[in-house]
Design a protein around this motif. Structure first.
Motif, short mmCIF file in Angstrom:
data_model
loop_
_atom_site.label_atom_id
_atom_site.label_comp_id
_atom_site.label_asym_id
_atom_site.label_seq_id
_atom_site.Cartn_x
_atom_site.Cartn_y
_atom_site.Cartn_z
N THR A 145 62.08 53.15 34.92
CA THR A 145 63.03 52.88 36.17
C THR A 145 64.26 52.45 35.44
OG1 THR A 145 62.49 50.63 36.63
CG2 THR A 145 61.39 52.61 37.75
N ALA A 146 65.68 53.16 36.00
CA ALA A 146 66.87 52.73 35.52
C ALA A 146 67.81 53.05 36.75
CB ALA A 146 67.33 53.53 34.35
N SER A 147 68.35 51.79 36.85
CA SER A 147 69.48 51.78 38.26
C SER A 147 70.29 53.08 38.13
CB SER A 147 70.13 50.50 38.16
OG SER A 147 70.87 50.32 37.03
N PRO A 148 70.82 53.49 39.10
CA PRO A 148 71.61 54.81 39.15
C PRO A 148 72.97 54.21 38.62
CG PRO A 148 70.63 54.47 41.17
CD PRO A 148 70.31 53.21 40.80
N THR A 149 73.99 55.25 38.11
CA THR A 149 75.36 54.92 37.28
C THR A 149 75.97 54.58 38.64
OG1 THR A 149 74.76 56.65 35.80
CG2 THR A 149 77.13 55.88 36.05
N GLY A 150 76.94 53.46 38.37
CA GLY A 150 77.78 52.89 39.19
C GLY A 150 77.09 51.94 40.05
N THR A 151 76.11 51.31 39.74
CA THR A 151 75.30 50.23 40.37
C THR A 151 75.28 49.08 39.58
OG1 THR A 151 73.89 51.74 41.38
CG2 THR A 151 73.03 49.46 41.41
N LEU A 152 75.61 47.77 40.05
CA LEU A 152 75.74 46.40 39.48
C LEU A 152 74.75 45.80 40.12
CD1 LEU A 152 79.54 45.98 38.91
CD2 LEU A 152 77.89 46.36 37.21
N PRO A 153 73.94 44.83 39.49
CA PRO A 153 73.95 44.80 38.16
C PRO A 153 73.13 46.17 37.78
CG PRO A 153 72.23 43.37 38.96
CD PRO A 153 73.15 43.94 40.10
N ALA A 154 73.48 46.47 36.38
CA ALA A 154 72.60 47.43 35.71
C ALA A 154 71.35 47.08 35.40
CB ALA A 154 73.48 48.19 34.62
N THR A 155 70.18 47.76 35.84
CA THR A 155 68.90 47.30 35.45
C THR A 155 68.00 48.34 35.12
OG1 THR A 155 68.14 47.80 37.79
CG2 THR A 155 69.10 45.40 37.34
N ALA A 156 66.94 48.09 34.32
CA ALA A 156 66.13 48.97 33.82
C ALA A 156 64.84 48.45 33.43
CB ALA A 156 66.60 49.64 32.36
N THR A 157 63.55 49.01 33.64
CA THR A 157 62.10 48.61 33.28
C THR A 157 61.61 49.71 32.72
OG1 THR A 157 62.47 46.74 35.10
CG2 THR A 157 60.40 47.38 34.37
N THR A 158 60.44 48.96 31.80
CA THR A 158 59.77 50.09 31.06
C THR A 158 58.31 49.16 30.88
OG1 THR A 158 61.32 50.76 29.87
CG2 THR A 158 59.18 51.12 29.07
N ASP A 159 57.18 50.02 31.27
CA ASP A 159 55.71 49.34 31.18
C ASP A 159 54.75 50.35 30.69
OD1 ASP A 159 53.52 47.66 31.08
OD2 ASP A 159 53.57 47.60 33.30
N VAL A 160 54.46 50.27 29.42
CA VAL A 160 53.73 51.38 29.07
C VAL A 160 52.32 50.95 28.06
CG1 VAL A 160 54.99 51.48 26.66
CG2 VAL A 160 53.54 53.15 27.28
N THR A 161 51.29 51.48 28.36
CA THR A 161 49.94 50.88 27.77
C THR A 161 49.36 51.98 26.93
OG1 THR A 161 48.62 51.57 29.67
CG2 THR A 161 49.52 49.25 29.91
N PHE A 162 48.47 51.78 26.10
CA PHE A 162 47.76 52.70 25.19
C PHE A 162 46.27 52.28 24.90
CE2 PHE A 162 49.35 49.85 22.16
CZ PHE A 162 48.02 49.45 21.22
N THR A 163 45.65 53.42 24.73
CA THR A 163 44.05 52.98 24.18
C THR A 163 43.96 54.05 23.14
OG1 THR A 163 43.35 52.42 26.34
CG2 THR A 163 41.67 53.15 24.79
N ASP A 164 43.90 53.75 22.05
CA ASP A 164 43.89 54.62 20.83
C ASP A 164 42.43 54.93 20.55
OD1 ASP A 164 42.74 52.65 19.27
OD2 ASP A 164 44.32 51.98 18.39
N SER A 165 42.53 55.99 19.73
CA SER A 165 41.13 56.74 19.21
C SER A 165 40.05 55.73 18.95
CB SER A 165 41.44 57.71 18.38
OG SER A 165 41.82 57.31 16.99
N ALA A 166 40.52 54.38 18.18
CA ALA A 166 39.43 53.65 17.53
C ALA A 166 39.17 52.63 18.76
CB ALA A 166 40.17 52.94 16.47
N GLY A 167 39.69 52.90 19.87
CA GLY A 167 39.56 51.84 21.09
C GLY A 167 40.11 50.68 21.21
N ALA A 168 41.27 50.56 20.44
CA ALA A 168 42.14 49.58 20.56
C ALA A 168 42.99 49.43 21.70
CB ALA A 168 42.85 49.01 19.20
N THR A 169 43.38 48.60 22.51
CA THR A 169 44.26 48.60 23.66
C THR A 169 45.39 47.69 23.49
OG1 THR A 169 42.90 46.95 24.66
CG2 THR A 169 42.33 49.33 25.03
N GLY A 170 46.36 48.12 24.10
CA GLY A 170 47.68 47.21 24.19
C GLY A 170 48.62 47.65 25.04
N GLY A 171 50.02 47.24 25.17
CA GLY A 171 51.00 47.79 25.73
C GLY A 171 52.20 46.81 25.51
N THR A 172 53.36 47.48 26.07
CA THR A 172 54.54 46.81 25.95
C THR A 172 55.25 46.78 27.46
OG1 THR A 172 55.73 48.69 25.46
CG2 THR A 172 54.96 47.56 23.49
#
Length: 438
Positions: A145-172
């Protein structure tokens, strides 16, 4: 007394004539073919000769684009690869056919060619981006998500996870905001065994804008998404090609001396040619940080294509040489032949993630057999500063009526897959050479 003087004069004239004939013989140099000096006397045997040369090649080849229609467009129809070329030639006398010498000629050459192109597309004016190749089930983006242009405060959020082919998991996970006058760039990466995830946000209270980015991938696929004010971002498409060309010929020929300093040399024999093309396509997202000194790493994916061609056949050549001066000659040649052509194509994708090494995925392999015609024209200038040494300047053009390229064909379900098709190629070259006679 008169008889003695006449005898002496006759003897002196004979000595002078013999000396002049010997001097003319020592200074006469005739060229038997396009790289070596041929004997001018009928009793003079052809000598073993070795030529080495180097020059520059321009190779006009059919081009192709990557597999996906939204990835780097469709590609140009042709591309010119250029680079240095090296050649070696050995002429071996085999004897005579009647009164004419019989020669075995081996030609070998190598050329290393390349070309590249880059296209940069700004994402200014866009509010979203989605790219994906291969498997998309190796991760998920739960928040972007990212706040619309012209909005204060300007905010953004990213949450991503993965499960790779070796079975390892993680996220940011990255989240931030900027009030008026403040700005920030935040980046996070997390790697597993064969894959990982990337997250970044840009917030700017001065321009009242924000953007969020997320990507994940492994050795089975890659996914990238972005949202918000993407004016600080651009898609960079790159195409880099390396071409290796190897030629081998083994020709039998018999020089035929004509009047007026002309020599004709018909030749015929087997030939082999290989043309190996390695083409790398890259599509990456470049993000310009809004914080001084911060460099956002590139993310994206690449496609590597290998297209090899093997020609095995026979070729005939006719060379014509003219001695302009005792130490200078010019020659022209024309060649024509046919060959069996075997083509092989291999392709795969790979993810580009910072600090994360992933393997290739989505392999494709194709082969095709065909027949091709080959032709060429050449011109050569030879200067002999010494009896057993020549320096030369060469120029030529070669044509191949069939060389493999890649087309994309849709099946009944609409799925597009690459297939080998045929086009033509033209090679232009110039070179300098040195020839030794032994």
């Amino acid at each position: 007394m008169r008889i003695c003087q006449a005898a002496q004069a006759h003897k002196l004239a004979a000595v002078v004539a013999a000396a002049l004939a010997s001097l003319a013989s020592s200074w006469s140099v005739a060229v038997a073919d396009d790289i070596k000096a041929a004997p001018t006397a009928q009793n003079d045997e052809p000598a073993l000769s070795l030529q080495v040369g180097t020059g520059f090649n321009w190779f006009s080849l059919p081009s192709w684009g990557p597999r996906g229609p939204d990835f780097l467009g469709t590609g140009d129809s042709r591309v010119t690869d250029d680079g240095p070329g090296f050649g070696i030639r050995l002429d071996l006398p085999l004897g005579q056919i009647g009164s004419q010498p019989f020669l075995l000629e081996w030609n070998g050459s190598f050329a290393d060619l390349s070309s590249s192109s880059t296209d940069r597309t700004s994402l200014a004016g866009q509010s979203s981006l989605n790219l994906s190749v291969g498997n998309s089930a190796n991760g998920s983006i739960s928040t972007l998500t990212a706040s619309p242009t012209g909005t204060l405060p300007a905010t953004a959020t990213t949450d991503v996870t993965f499960t790779d082919s070796a079975g390892a998991t993680g996220g940011t996970f990255v989240s931030g905001s900027s009030p008026a006058g403040a700005y920030q760039t935040l980046i996070r990466t997390n790697g597993g065994m064969t894959g990982g995830a990337f997250a970044a946000i840009l917030t700017n209270g001065s321009t009242q804008s924000a953007a969020a980015y997320a990507a994940y991938g492994d050795n089975t696929g890659f996914t990238l998404a972005a949202t918000g004010a993407l004016s600080s971002s651009a898609i960079v498409d790159e195409r880099n090609e390396d071409v290796t060309v190897i030629d081998q010929e083994l020709l039998l020929g018999a020089p035929i001396d004509l009047q007026g300093g002309w020599t004709v040399i018909p030749k015929v024999g087997p030939m082999y040619r290989s043309i190996d093309r390695d083409v790398d396509f890259r599509r990456t997202l470049q993000i310009t940080a809004n914080y001084p000194g911060v460099v956002v790493p590139e993310v994206g994916f690449a496609q590597n294509d290998e297209l090899d061609a093997r020609y095995v056949g026979a070729i005939a050549e006719l060379a014509v040489t003219k001695a302009l001066q005792p130490d200078l000659s010019v020659s022209f040649d024309a060649r024509f032949g046919g060959a069996y052509l075997h083509s092989r194509y291999r392709s795969h994708y790979s993810a580009i993630l910072p600090t994360i090494t992933t393997g290739p995925f989505d392999f494709i392999s194709e082969t095709r057999d065909d027949a091709s015609l080959l032709a060429g024209l050449g011109a050569r200038l030879r200067y002999a500063p010494k009896e057993n040494l020549q320096v030369g300047l060469d120029a030529g053009v070669n044509f191949v009526n069939k060389i493999p390229t890649i087309d994309y064909v849709a099946d009944a379900s609409g799925s597009v897959s690459p297939t080998i098709s045929m086009s033509h190629a033209i090679d232009y070259n110039v070179s300098v050479s040195i020839t030794w006679r032994f």
